[in-house]
Design a protein around this motif. Structure first.
Motif, PDB file in Angstrom:
ATOM      1  N   PRO A 157     -34.928  34.854  82.168  1.00 14.12           N
ATOM      2  CA  PRO A 157     -34.017  34.307  81.159  1.00 14.12           C
ATOM      3  C   PRO A 157     -33.957  35.223  79.937  1.00 14.12           C
ATOM      4  CG  PRO A 157     -36.128  33.286  80.893  1.00 14.12           C
ATOM      5  CD  PRO A 157     -36.303  34.352  81.947  1.00 14.12           C
ATOM      6  N   TRP A 158     -33.221  34.774  78.939  1.00 12.54           N
ATOM      7  CA  TRP A 158     -33.014  35.627  77.757  1.00 12.54           C
ATOM      8  C   TRP A 158     -34.020  35.356  76.652  1.00 12.54           C
ATOM      9  CZ3 TRP A 158     -32.497  31.993  74.086  1.00 12.54           C
ATOM     10  CH2 TRP A 158     -31.891  30.775  74.440  1.00 12.54           C
ATOM     11  N   PRO A 183     -32.359  40.947  85.134  1.00 15.81           N
ATOM     12  CA  PRO A 183     -32.551  40.342  83.812  1.00 15.81           C
ATOM     13  C   PRO A 183     -31.377  39.422  83.459  1.00 15.81           C
ATOM     14  CG  PRO A 183     -32.039  42.699  83.621  1.00 15.81           C
ATOM     15  CD  PRO A 183     -31.972  42.355  85.074  1.00 15.81           C
ATOM     16  N   GLU A 185     -28.139  38.176  81.451  1.00 19.68           N
ATOM     17  CA  GLU A 185     -26.948  38.897  80.983  1.00 19.68           C
ATOM     18  C   GLU A 185     -27.065  39.319  79.521  1.00 19.68           C
ATOM     19  OE1 GLU A 185     -27.231  36.283  82.863  1.00 19.68           O
ATOM     20  OE2 GLU A 185     -25.371  35.684  83.844  1.00 19.68           O
ATOM     21  N   ASP A 214     -24.645  39.369  86.504  1.00 21.14           N
ATOM     22  CA  ASP A 214     -24.600  37.940  86.209  1.00 21.14           C
ATOM     23  C   ASP A 214     -25.366  37.148  87.271  1.00 21.14           C
ATOM     24  OD1 ASP A 214     -22.942  37.524  88.336  1.00 21.14           O
ATOM     25  OD2 ASP A 214     -21.157  37.132  87.151  1.00 21.14           O
ATOM     26  N   PRO A 216     -24.622  34.169  89.094  1.00 25.31           N
ATOM     27  CA  PRO A 216     -24.035  33.719  90.363  1.00 25.31           C
ATOM     28  C   PRO A 216     -23.757  34.855  91.348  1.00 25.31           C
ATOM     29  CG  PRO A 216     -22.996  32.623  88.505  1.00 25.31           C
ATOM     30  CD  PRO A 216     -23.892  33.665  87.927  1.00 25.31           C
ATOM     31  N   GLY A 219     -27.758  37.667  90.713  1.00 26.19           N
ATOM     32  CA  GLY A 219     -28.949  36.831  90.864  1.00 26.19           C
ATOM     33  C   GLY A 219     -28.971  36.135  92.217  1.00 26.19           C
ATOM     34  N   ALA A 220     -27.819  35.592  92.600  1.00 26.36           N
ATOM     35  CA  ALA A 220     -27.753  34.865  93.868  1.00 26.36           C
ATOM     36  C   ALA A 220     -27.992  35.805  95.046  1.00 26.36           C
ATOM     37  CB  ALA A 220     -26.397  34.168  93.990  1.00 26.36           C
ATOM     38  N   PHE A 233     -38.764  33.159  89.471  1.00 26.24           N
ATOM     39  CA  PHE A 233     -37.641  32.813  88.590  1.00 26.24           C
ATOM     40  C   PHE A 233     -38.147  32.075  87.370  1.00 26.24           C
ATOM     41  CE2 PHE A 233     -34.674  29.432  87.255  1.00 26.24           C
ATOM     42  CZ  PHE A 233     -33.591  30.197  86.866  1.00 26.24           C
ATOM     43  N   SER A 236     -33.396  27.742  83.751  1.00 30.92           N
ATOM     44  CA  SER A 236     -33.120  26.306  83.678  1.00 30.92           C
ATOM     45  C   SER A 236     -33.449  25.620  85.001  1.00 30.92           C
ATOM     46  CB  SER A 236     -31.643  26.094  83.336  1.00 30.92           C
ATOM     47  OG  SER A 236     -30.847  26.669  84.345  1.00 30.92           O
ATOM     48  N   VAL A 239     -30.534  25.903  87.612  1.00 29.29           N
ATOM     49  CA  VAL A 239     -30.476  27.167  88.364  1.00 29.29           C
ATOM     50  C   VAL A 239     -31.708  27.287  89.265  1.00 29.29           C
ATOM     51  CG1 VAL A 239     -30.380  29.680  88.191  1.00 29.29           C
ATOM     52  CG2 VAL A 239     -28.998  28.286  86.650  1.00 29.29           C
ATOM     53  N   GLY A 259     -37.397  24.178  82.919  1.00 25.84           N
ATOM     54  CA  GLY A 259     -37.232  23.626  81.581  1.00 25.84           C
ATOM     55  C   GLY A 259     -38.340  22.668  81.168  1.00 25.84           C
ATOM     56  N   GLU A 388     -32.946  18.898  77.926  1.00 25.22           N
ATOM     57  CA  GLU A 388     -33.425  20.042  77.155  1.00 25.22           C
ATOM     58  C   GLU A 388     -32.275  20.582  76.297  1.00 25.22           C
ATOM     59  OE1 GLU A 388     -34.328  23.619  79.401  1.00 25.22           O
ATOM     60  OE2 GLU A 388     -36.216  23.756  78.312  1.00 25.22           O
ATOM     61  N   SER A 460     -40.315  20.738  86.023  1.00 24.23           N
ATOM     62  CA  SER A 460     -40.521  21.914  85.160  1.00 24.23           C
ATOM     63  C   SER A 460     -40.949  23.127  85.960  1.00 24.23           C
ATOM     64  CB  SER A 460     -41.562  21.619  84.074  1.00 24.23           C
ATOM     65  OG  SER A 460     -41.011  20.793  83.073  1.00 24.23           O
TER      66      SER A 460
HETATM   67  P1  NAD Z   1     -30.467  30.081  83.172  1.00 22.43           P
HETATM   68  O1  NAD Z   1     -31.088  29.259  84.223  1.00 22.43           O
HETATM   69  O2  NAD Z   1     -29.064  29.848  82.816  1.00 22.43           O
HETATM   70  O3  NAD Z   1     -30.578  31.641  83.542  1.00 22.43           O
HETATM   71  C1  NAD Z   1     -31.791  32.235  83.905  1.00 22.43           C
HETATM   72  C2  NAD Z   1     -31.511  33.405  84.828  1.00 22.43           C
HETATM   73  O4  NAD Z   1     -30.936  32.925  86.019  1.00 22.43           O
HETATM   74  C3  NAD Z   1     -30.552  34.434  84.268  1.00 22.43           C
HETATM   75  O5  NAD Z   1     -30.992  35.725  84.622  1.00 22.43           O
HETATM   76  C4  NAD Z   1     -29.263  34.109  84.983  1.00 22.43           C
HETATM   77  O6  NAD Z   1     -28.407  35.225  85.120  1.00 22.43           O
HETATM   78  C5  NAD Z   1     -29.783  33.684  86.333  1.00 22.43           C
HETATM   79  N1  NAD Z   1     -28.869  32.851  87.111  1.00 22.43           N
HETATM   80  C6  NAD Z   1     -27.931  31.983  86.650  1.00 22.43           C
HETATM   81  N2  NAD Z   1     -27.274  31.418  87.685  1.00 22.43           N
HETATM   82  C7  NAD Z   1     -27.812  31.931  88.816  1.00 22.43           C
HETATM   83  C8  NAD Z   1     -27.566  31.736  90.205  1.00 22.43           C
HETATM   84  N3  NAD Z   1     -26.629  30.899  90.652  1.00 22.43           N
HETATM   85  N4  NAD Z   1     -28.311  32.413  91.094  1.00 22.43           N
HETATM   86  C9  NAD Z   1     -29.272  33.263  90.681  1.00 22.43           C
HETATM   87  N5  NAD Z   1     -29.546  33.501  89.380  1.00 22.43           N
HETATM   88  C10 NAD Z   1     -28.825  32.833  88.452  1.00 22.43           C
HETATM   89  O7  NAD Z   1     -31.439  29.900  81.936  1.00 22.43           O
HETATM   90  P2  NAD Z   1     -31.236  30.428  80.447  1.00 22.43           P
HETATM   91  O8  NAD Z   1     -30.268  29.571  79.740  1.00 22.43           O
HETATM   92  O9  NAD Z   1     -30.990  31.892  80.465  1.00 22.43           O
HETATM   93  O10 NAD Z   1     -32.715  30.212  79.882  1.00 22.43           O
HETATM   94  C11 NAD Z   1     -33.092  29.036  79.324  1.00 22.43           C
HETATM   95  C12 NAD Z   1     -33.811  28.163  80.319  1.00 22.43           C
HETATM   96  O11 NAD Z   1     -34.980  28.818  80.792  1.00 22.43           O
HETATM   97  C13 NAD Z   1     -34.287  26.878  79.700  1.00 22.43           C
HETATM   98  O12 NAD Z   1     -34.053  25.806  80.578  1.00 22.43           O
HETATM   99  C14 NAD Z   1     -35.785  27.102  79.534  1.00 22.43           C
HETATM  100  O13 NAD Z   1     -36.539  25.947  79.492  1.00 22.43           O
HETATM  101  C15 NAD Z   1     -36.088  27.937  80.708  1.00 22.43           C
HETATM  102  N6  NAD Z   1     -37.339  28.671  80.492  1.00 22.43           N
HETATM  103  C16 NAD Z   1     -38.456  28.295  81.163  1.00 22.43           C
HETATM  104  C17 NAD Z   1     -39.659  28.941  80.934  1.00 22.43           C
HETATM  105  C18 NAD Z   1     -40.910  28.552  81.656  1.00 22.43           C
HETATM  106  O14 NAD Z   1     -41.837  29.339  81.691  1.00 22.43           O
HETATM  107  N7  NAD Z   1     -40.985  27.372  82.247  1.00 22.43           N
HETATM  108  C19 NAD Z   1     -39.719  29.981  80.018  1.00 22.43           C
HETATM  109  C20 NAD Z   1     -38.559  30.327  79.341  1.00 22.43           C
HETATM  110  C21 NAD Z   1     -37.372  29.673  79.599  1.00 22.43           C
END
Ligand code: NAD
Length: 501
Positions: A157-158, A183, A185, A214, A216, A219-220, A233, A236, A239, A259, A388, A460
């Motif tokens: 994530p970012w 990574p 986006e 991106d 979808p 990553g997918a 991973f 969220s 995802v 999350g 969240e 989570s």
């Molecule tokens: P996100 O789930 O939108 O994206 C995370 C990653 O998944 C990005 O690299 C994104 O490009 C990729 N992604 C999105 N759709 C995808 C798909 N269909 N297939 C494969 N990859 C895909 O999350 P975000 O908004 O970037 O980050 C915030 C979230 O991360 C929050 O829910 C937060 O709680 C969670 N988070 C969890 C932890 C932990 O350790 N539990 C740590 C930090 C953040």
């Protein structure tokens, strides 16, 4: 510290810079200005990165080094990265809006310390564990081997781009795997730079590949690629479910860090100054964009008003300002979409009956800013208490007694982390036993320690990162059985072969 001029960053595949006609724009959340462009990879680039990773794995250029040799290279990488830590700080904060105080300590400081911890683990990990000699049905010595899986895919994530990526890359490399990172986006810059540093300091080309793209598409593809043996991973929960589904096609190993909606419980015997500051620290660091943030303040009903006054008084001292200013306490949120989403959550809570006692607004300035927000009149069944928000929003929920506090804390689909604030360790420890969360911090918050496991109960996550067993999740288990029976006559083959030679 100066800002990064707009610069273009290629992907890193097979030890080479790889450009693309498709480009992603990196925007500083604090100013809204474009700070960099990055080559955008898709399925084809993921395929070539996986092919590069697989060929290094098959060739054994990294896998066949001894754990000590791998540890030595990883320490060289850490030292080289530490030498340019300021640059990594800048690459991280210009893209994710962390303040300089936070980016220096948490984002880059932790990332490099934790990466080094995985180097240490490579040396102490039990790669081969002899099991007890078996005497039945015949004498034999089983030995349990841990071996690298192959190609590991890491999707990050970012919010803590380098740290959370290295939580995957570190154990994967320590175990001898090759890696492809996808990574987020918003934030590919720090890990792209880290990959270059790694290759310049002994990591064979192609062992660590970085494909910005991106979710979808890139990553997918990574999550479903047949030559990827494990997918790690962080992101969220929505995802995370999709990653699990994609990985199931080839039955990959999966680690998910998802999350949270952390409860922070103040007991009536707590040091209230520490509890109030600790709760604010637990919620508002990095504008609430931390998965394990304590976003639900559980407060004894009969202390509610006095404690809320204290929270509000202290939260008013949090200074928002330029992220590169060392006096700034809190920075922006990641982007305009997230800013709007946070404000919608706040308005939705008000529509459900909550009161804004602090903040609740966007700042009218360039970039994406939301003021620290505290809401009262919140019940645990309201949307703001269940979902969240991932922004600087603390909701205060009153409780009647310890049992009620535990029930509210556990009434969540999440279970990542929780805090308990109390002057009585025995009472707090008893409550900690009853909390459904991967981490429970007593009189503290954000206690991320690389020497202990981190991860979530319930939705989570799945599995744990960090801690002495972190390499387990990046290895296959092979039991090798050595026959010690001494010959044919000692064996149980008569079960099948009853006729003599
Ligand atoms: P996100 O789930 O939108 O994206 C995370 C990653 O998944 C990005 O690299 C994104 O490009 C990729 N992604 C999105 N759709 C995808 C798909 N269909 N297939 C494969 N990859 C895909 O999350 P975000 O908004 O970037 O980050 C915030 C979230 O991360 C929050 O829910 C937060 O709680 C969670 N988070 C969890 C932890 C932990 O350790 N539990 C740590 C930090 C953040």
């Amino acid at each position: 510290m100066t800002s990064v001029a707009v610069k273009h960053y290629p992907m890193r595949i097979g030890g080479a810079d790889v450009d693309s006609e498709r480009r992603m724009t990196i925007v500083d959340p604090g100013t809204g200005e474009t700070v960099a462009t990055v080559a955008q990879g898709g399925s084809a680039e993921v395929d070539s990165a996986v092919a590069a990773a697989k060929s290094t794995f098959d060739a054994g250029v990294w896998r066949l080094k001894t754990p000590q040799e791998r540890a030595t290279v990883m320490r060289q990488i850490t030292a080289a990265a530490n030498a340019v830590a300021d640059e990594l700080v800048e690459l991280e904060m210009c893209a994710n809006g962390a303040t300089v105080r936070q980016a220096t300590g948490f984002h880059i400081g932790y990332a490099l310390t934790h990466f080094n911890y995985f180097a240490d683990l490579a040396e102490t990990y039990a790669w081969q564990r002899p099991a007890p000699i078996s005497s039945f049905p015949a004498l034999g010595q089983p030995v349990v081997h841990r071996e690298p899986i192959g190609v590991v895919g890491a999707i990050a994530p970012w919010n803590f781009p380098l740290l959370l990526t290295l939580w995957k890359v570190g154990p994967a490399l320590a175990a001898g795997n090759s890696v492809v990172v996808k990574p987020d986006e918003h934030t590919p810059l720090s890990i792209l730079e880290f990959a270059r540093i790694a290759e310049a300091n002994g990591l064979p080309p192609g062992v660590l590949n970085v494909v910005p793209g991106d979710g979808p598409e890139a990553g997918a593809r990574l999550a479903s690629h047949p030559d990827v043996g494990k997918i790690a991973f962080t992101g969220s929960t929505a995802v995370g479910r999709e990653i699990m589904r994609l990985a199931s096609g080839t039955v990959k190993q999966v680690t998910l860090e998802l999350g949270g909606k952390g409860p922070s419980i103040v007991l009536d015997d707590a040091d209230l100054d520490m509890a109030a500051d600790g709760m604010l620290y637990g919620c508002f660091v990095y504008s609430g964009q931390v998965c394990e943030s304590g976003t639900r303040a559980l407060v004894p009903a009969d202390r509610h008003d006095a404690f809320v006054d204290r929270l509000v008084r202290r939260a008013r001292t949090i200074q928002l300002g330029p992220t590169r200013d060392w006096d700034t306490d809190m920075g922006p949120v990641i982007d305009g979409r997230q800013q709007r989403r946070i404000l919608e959550y706040i308005q939705g809570a008000v529509a459900e009956g909550a009161q804004i006692v602090l903040g609740g607004e966007a700042l009218p300035q360039p970039g994406f800013w939301v003021s620290p927000t505290i809401l009262t009149g919140v019940h645990n069944d309201m949307r703001i208490a269940r979902e969240e928000v991932f922004g600087p929003v603390l909701v205060v929920i009153p409780y009647t007694d310890d049992d009620d506090a535990v029930a509210i804390a556990n009434d969540s689909e999440y279970g990542l982390a929780a805090s308990i604030w109390s002057g009585n360790n025995a009472r707090a420890l008893e409550l900690a036993e009853r909390i459904q969360a991967g981490s429970v911090w007593i009189n503290d918050a954000h206690q991320i320690n690389c020497q202990v496991p981190f991860g979530g109960y319930k939705q989570s996550g799945l599995g744990r990162e960090l801690g002495p067993d972190a390499l387990d999740a990046y290895t296959e288990v092979k039991t090798v059985h050595l026959d010690l029976s001494g010959g044919r006559d000692a064996k149980p083959y008569d079960i099948l072969l009853s006729h003599a030679y």
